[in-house]
Motif scaffolding. Sequence first.
Motif, PDB file in Angstrom:
ATOM      1  N   VAL A 207       0.754  -1.758  -0.043  1.00 29.32           N
ATOM      2  CA  VAL A 207       0.176   0.084   0.164  1.00 29.32           C
ATOM      3  C   VAL A 207       0.982   1.203   0.072  1.00 29.32           C
ATOM      4  O   VAL A 207       1.951   1.030   0.567  1.00 29.32           O
ATOM      5  N   SER A 208       0.116   1.577  -0.691  1.00 28.57           N
ATOM      6  CA  SER A 208       1.037   3.769  -0.276  1.00 28.57           C
ATOM      7  C   SER A 208      -0.032   5.600  -0.983  1.00 28.57           C
ATOM      8  O   SER A 208      -0.616   4.347  -0.739  1.00 28.57           O
ATOM      9  N   GLY A 209       0.249   6.253  -0.756  1.00 27.55           N
ATOM     10  CA  GLY A 209       0.031   7.339  -0.407  1.00 27.55           C
ATOM     11  C   GLY A 209      -1.035   7.533   0.932  1.00 27.55           C
ATOM     12  O   GLY A 209      -0.645   6.639   2.153  1.00 27.55           O
ATOM     13  N   ASP A 210      -2.556   7.898   0.255  1.00 33.72           N
ATOM     14  CA  ASP A 210      -3.448   7.698   1.825  1.00 33.72           C
ATOM     15  C   ASP A 210      -3.936   6.654   2.328  1.00 33.72           C
ATOM     16  O   ASP A 210      -4.504   6.257   3.125  1.00 33.72           O
ATOM     17  N   ALA A 211      -3.408   5.894   1.292  1.00 35.37           N
ATOM     18  CA  ALA A 211      -4.271   4.403   1.205  1.00 35.37           C
ATOM     19  C   ALA A 211      -3.417   3.900   2.511  1.00 35.37           C
ATOM     20  O   ALA A 211      -4.033   3.190   3.816  1.00 35.37           O
ATOM     21  N   ALA A 212      -2.143   4.497   3.199  1.00 36.47           N
ATOM     22  CA  ALA A 212      -1.865   3.734   4.014  1.00 36.47           C
ATOM     23  C   ALA A 212      -1.737   4.617   5.012  1.00 36.47           C
ATOM     24  O   ALA A 212      -0.908   4.431   6.257  1.00 36.47           O
ATOM     25  N   GLY A 213      -1.848   5.808   5.109  1.00 34.85           N
ATOM     26  CA  GLY A 213      -2.208   7.089   6.240  1.00 34.85           C
ATOM     27  C   GLY A 213      -2.045   8.224   5.675  1.00 34.85           C
ATOM     28  O   GLY A 213      -1.539   8.351   4.698  1.00 34.85           O
ATOM     29  N   VAL A 214      -2.934   8.885   5.695  1.00 36.73           N
ATOM     30  CA  VAL A 214      -3.320   9.887   5.194  1.00 36.73           C
ATOM     31  C   VAL A 214      -2.884  11.026   5.920  1.00 36.73           C
ATOM     32  O   VAL A 214      -1.903  10.989   7.423  1.00 36.73           O
ATOM     33  N   GLU A 215      -1.510  11.485   5.065  1.00 34.43           N
ATOM     34  CA  GLU A 215      -1.049  12.568   5.699  1.00 34.43           C
ATOM     35  C   GLU A 215      -0.079  13.581   4.426  1.00 34.43           C
ATOM     36  O   GLU A 215      -0.913  13.560   3.331  1.00 34.43           O
ATOM     37  N   GLU A 216       0.774  14.291   4.338  1.00 31.01           N
ATOM     38  CA  GLU A 216       1.414  14.603   3.163  1.00 31.01           C
ATOM     39  C   GLU A 216       2.378  14.346   1.952  1.00 31.01           C
ATOM     40  O   GLU A 216       1.742  13.269   1.952  1.00 31.01           O
ATOM     41  N   VAL A 217       0.582  15.589   1.221  1.00 36.90           N
ATOM     42  CA  VAL A 217       1.377  14.568  -0.843  1.00 36.90           C
ATOM     43  C   VAL A 217       3.138  14.267  -1.254  1.00 36.90           C
ATOM     44  O   VAL A 217       3.855  12.893  -1.284  1.00 36.90           O
ATOM     45  N   SER A 218       3.955  15.261  -0.328  1.00 34.61           N
ATOM     46  CA  SER A 218       5.670  14.502  -0.723  1.00 34.61           C
ATOM     47  C   SER A 218       6.108  13.103   0.157  1.00 34.61           C
ATOM     48  O   SER A 218       6.589  12.181  -0.244  1.00 34.61           O
ATOM     49  N   ALA A 219       5.053  13.199   1.243  1.00 35.32           N
ATOM     50  CA  ALA A 219       5.204  11.447   2.225  1.00 35.32           C
ATOM     51  C   ALA A 219       5.177  10.790   1.919  1.00 35.32           C
ATOM     52  O   ALA A 219       5.098   9.435   1.560  1.00 35.32           O
ATOM     53  N   ALA A 220       3.295  10.699   0.274  1.00 32.60           N
ATOM     54  CA  ALA A 220       2.669  10.049  -0.161  1.00 32.60           C
ATOM     55  C   ALA A 220       4.027   9.602  -1.240  1.00 32.60           C
ATOM     56  O   ALA A 220       3.723   8.140  -1.612  1.00 32.60           O
ATOM     57  N   MET A 221       4.608  10.107  -2.012  1.00 32.47           N
ATOM     58  CA  MET A 221       5.074   9.994  -2.867  1.00 32.47           C
ATOM     59  C   MET A 221       6.363   8.899  -2.612  1.00 32.47           C
ATOM     60  O   MET A 221       6.488   8.417  -3.541  1.00 32.47           O
ATOM     61  N   LEU A 222       6.951   9.845  -1.419  1.00 36.00           N
ATOM     62  CA  LEU A 222       8.304   8.978  -0.606  1.00 36.00           C
ATOM     63  C   LEU A 222       7.780   7.227  -1.047  1.00 36.00           C
ATOM     64  O   LEU A 222       8.957   6.898  -0.970  1.00 36.00           O
ATOM     65  N   CYS A 223       6.455   7.760  -0.058  1.00 35.68           N
ATOM     66  CA  CYS A 223       6.419   5.675   0.047  1.00 35.68           C
ATOM     67  C   CYS A 223       6.044   4.923  -0.892  1.00 35.68           C
ATOM     68  O   CYS A 223       6.334   4.050  -0.822  1.00 35.68           O
ATOM     69  N   GLY A 224       4.964   5.467  -2.100  1.00 34.75           N
ATOM     70  CA  GLY A 224       5.210   4.804  -3.490  1.00 34.75           C
ATOM     71  C   GLY A 224       6.685   4.293  -3.790  1.00 34.75           C
ATOM     72  O   GLY A 224       6.461   2.970  -4.094  1.00 34.75           O
ATOM     73  N   ARG A 225       7.529   5.405  -4.132  1.00 33.27           N
ATOM     74  CA  ARG A 225       8.655   4.841  -4.123  1.00 33.27           C
ATOM     75  C   ARG A 225       9.915   3.566  -3.456  1.00 33.27           C
ATOM     76  O   ARG A 225      10.343   2.311  -3.873  1.00 33.27           O
ATOM     77  N   LEU A 226       9.536   3.763  -2.335  1.00 32.17           N
ATOM     78  CA  LEU A 226       9.711   2.545  -1.310  1.00 32.17           C
ATOM     79  C   LEU A 226       8.915   1.800  -1.623  1.00 32.17           C
ATOM     80  O   LEU A 226       9.873   0.361  -1.461  1.00 32.17           O
ATOM     81  N   ALA A 227       7.466   1.268  -1.803  1.00 28.34           N
ATOM     82  CA  ALA A 227       7.497   0.145  -2.118  1.00 28.34           C
ATOM     83  C   ALA A 227       7.384  -0.343  -3.459  1.00 28.34           C
ATOM     84  O   ALA A 227       8.008  -1.228  -3.593  1.00 28.34           O
ATOM     85  N   ALA A 228       8.063   0.789  -4.644  1.00 28.22           N
ATOM     86  CA  ALA A 228       8.132   0.106  -5.945  1.00 28.22           C
ATOM     87  C   ALA A 228       9.734  -0.602  -5.843  1.00 28.22           C
ATOM     88  O   ALA A 228      10.526  -1.372  -6.373  1.00 28.22           O
ATOM     89  N   VAL A 229      10.373   0.459  -4.831  1.00 27.73           N
ATOM     90  CA  VAL A 229      11.830   0.102  -4.817  1.00 27.73           C
ATOM     91  C   VAL A 229      12.327  -2.263  -4.025  1.00 27.73           C
ATOM     92  O   VAL A 229      12.727  -2.312  -4.372  1.00 27.73           O
ATOM     93  N   ASP A 230      11.177  -1.953  -2.777  1.00 24.84           N
ATOM     94  CA  ASP A 230      11.833  -3.340  -2.249  1.00 24.84           C
ATOM     95  C   ASP A 230      10.827  -4.643  -3.749  1.00 24.84           C
ATOM     96  O   ASP A 230      10.797  -5.466  -3.043  1.00 24.84           O
TER      97      ASP A 230
END
Length: 278
Positions: A207-230
């Motif tokens: 999961v990534s973005g607000d589906a993984a917890g509502v926060e700032e757009v920058s954090a959402a994008m970073l979490c999505g990229r971390l998921a892709a890296v893993d």
Amino acid sequence: LACRVWPDGSVGVARDGRAWVVQPQFVLVATGATENALAFPGWTLPGVMTAGAAQTLVNLHRVLPGRRAVVVGAGNVGLIVAYQLLQAGAEVAAVLEIASRPGGYYVHAARIACEGVPVLTGHTIQRCEGAERVEKVAVGPVDAHQQPLAAAETVFEADMVCLAVGLSPSAELAAMVGARVGYLPALGGWLPLHDDNMCTTLPWLYVSGDAAGVEEVSAAMLCGRLAAVDIARRLGRSDAETKALESRLRESLLLSRSGPYGEPRAQAHQQVVEQYLK
């Protein structure tokens, strides 16, 4: 367009009038969040809408849904939509915030303050009045328990009410396929539990973005990229470049969750990981 995910990891896809089922190795869910509603007398009158609906009408369709607005909620979304309404030619009678201070960034509050829009802290909406649509909006202060004090109400002439009272993660898809969820108010409520690589309790589901917890757009994008890296690592890519990218992403994510606004979310995400590990 993915239209269905099954517990075995297969995904239903529909496009151009055709539908089929695929079996990927991994699925990344980024379904975002839904806007919270607020019920009060008159809340079903035309002219009452969420902040997101107002933004869609103004920014996408170039339609001004009203001439004079009351915005409920002084978080970043409420402050931003108030400013966007001003830019579109509407008046903003007031922005209401039930807490003792605005929850949004100072830069957003300063923009509307420069336009003379009052931010009424410790206030909430009490009712809307109107025959066929919103015509008047009654607001008032709240007590120590955040209950309205009706005797001290103020009535604004307005034809639009924008509700910016928070977001909730869209966790339904992940929950439907069996991912374990937890309740974290600081992140919007119920959300899929995940590790620090954004992998849920189902090893194939991320999961990534607000589906993984509502926060700032920058954090959402970073979490999505971390998921892709893993996911890339699990598919066999573990070279030095990938590891360096992961390190940079984690440093940036740590920075985005610093400061008085980010630290509560950082602590909440740590709780997510702790619940995931139980």
